[in-house]
Design an enzyme around this catalytic site. Sequence first.
Site, short mmCIF file in Angstrom:
data_model
loop_
_atom_site.label_atom_id
_atom_site.label_comp_id
_atom_site.label_asym_id
_atom_site.label_seq_id
_atom_site.Cartn_x
_atom_site.Cartn_y
_atom_site.Cartn_z
N ASP A 62 0.76 -1.08 -0.08
CA ASP A 62 -0.11 0.05 -0.04
C ASP A 62 0.87 1.22 -0.11
O ASP A 62 1.98 1.23 0.40
CB ASP A 62 -0.95 0.00 1.16
CG ASP A 62 -0.32 -0.27 2.58
OD1 ASP A 62 0.92 -0.46 2.57
OD2 ASP A 62 -0.93 -0.64 3.48
N ASN A 128 -7.35 -2.26 14.17
CA ASN A 128 -8.64 -2.63 13.88
C ASN A 128 -8.72 -3.72 13.09
O ASN A 128 -9.98 -4.08 12.43
CB ASN A 128 -9.76 -1.36 13.25
CG ASN A 128 -8.74 -0.86 11.89
OD1 ASN A 128 -7.84 -1.58 11.51
ND2 ASN A 128 -9.32 0.27 11.46
N HIS A 130 -7.12 -4.22 10.19
CA HIS A 130 -6.76 -4.10 8.91
C HIS A 130 -5.42 -4.79 8.28
O HIS A 130 -4.49 -4.75 9.04
CB HIS A 130 -6.74 -2.66 8.43
CG HIS A 130 -5.62 -1.80 8.89
ND1 HIS A 130 -5.69 -0.30 9.62
CD2 HIS A 130 -4.12 -1.68 8.69
CE1 HIS A 130 -4.55 0.15 9.88
NE2 HIS A 130 -3.75 -0.77 9.48
N GLU A 135 -9.44 -1.59 5.39
CA GLU A 135 -10.17 -1.37 6.78
C GLU A 135 -11.22 -2.25 6.93
O GLU A 135 -12.05 -2.88 6.14
CB GLU A 135 -10.62 0.19 6.56
CG GLU A 135 -9.41 1.36 6.44
CD GLU A 135 -8.62 1.48 7.79
OE1 GLU A 135 -8.59 0.59 8.70
OE2 GLU A 135 -8.19 2.53 8.12
C1 GLP Z 1 -0.51 0.70 8.46
C2 GLP Z 1 0.13 -0.14 7.20
C3 GLP Z 1 -0.23 -1.61 7.64
C4 GLP Z 1 0.30 -2.02 8.90
C5 GLP Z 1 -0.20 -1.26 10.10
C6 GLP Z 1 0.41 -1.41 11.41
O1 GLP Z 1 -1.58 1.19 8.86
N1 GLP Z 1 -0.72 0.16 6.04
O2 GLP Z 1 0.24 -2.37 6.58
O3 GLP Z 1 0.32 -3.36 8.98
O4 GLP Z 1 -0.11 0.06 9.93
O5 GLP Z 1 1.39 -0.93 11.74
P1 GLP Z 1 2.53 -1.05 12.73
O6 GLP Z 1 3.36 -2.31 12.31
O7 GLP Z 1 3.41 0.18 12.98
O8 GLP Z 1 1.68 -1.23 13.92
#
Ligand code: GLP
Length: 233
Positions: A62, A128, A130, A135
């Site tokens: 993404d 949440n 995702h 989402e």
């Molecule tokens: C972001 C990314 C995800 C990721 C998530 C968790 O929103 N788009 O791909 O898994 O956050 O992030 P973190 O690893 O910093 O908790």
Amino acid sequence: MNIIKVKDPVAGGIAAFGIIKEAIAAGAKTLGLATGSTPETLYRAMVESDLDFSNITAFNLDEYVGLSKDNSQSYYYFMQEHLFKYKKFKQHFIENGLVGDLEAEAAAYEAKLQAHPIDVQILGIGLNGHIGFNEPKTSFASLTHVTNLTESTINANKRFFERVEDVPTKALTMGIKSIMRSKQIILLAYGAAKAPIIKKLLEGPVSEDVPASVLQKHPQVTVIIDEAAASLL
Ligand code: GLP
């Protein structure tokens, strides 16, 4: 789902790297990569290894809409800083969130993905549930698309930005169906804040309310978690 419990994120990165290394030895040619703080230890393990990635194609999950490649919060920048600056890959694709026609960009990205099936997809997980930027309530049939970020995600990600108003509100993301096409998936999660969502991922019903729960239907998923993330299981 195969669950590996590790002592800490460093051990988690090493465990995930071990799986990738094995897959490459067995012929894997295409990796799906993730951003967020969670995969940083995996990228460190990749960078510190002597493994050659020059025959490997990488796709990122993404990208934010509206951030340029040289913006330190763009996922393009993150990947350069944590991996591509140090390791040469055959090619690397990430969505371009600066184009005028985002729908066309999503369709073109999806076509590229379909031409290069992903052997191993790395995932983190949002609070949440995702995966990528899919989402809650995103259709399990979704392909790469433009999405609005939820309040929960904007709040979780604001720590990386100076002001909450600077956090992009839209992103381009591989869809749930694009992710589920991967041959093998490794989901990483560390820390107590992730414990409730890890419980839902592993023990809850499969539902579009918890996007990651779809992984229960995938034949080859490994979930790598530390003790804190596993504490509610
Ligand atoms: C972001 C990314 C995800 C990721 C998530 C968790 O929103 N788009 O791909 O898994 O956050 O992030 P973190 O690893 O910093 O908790």
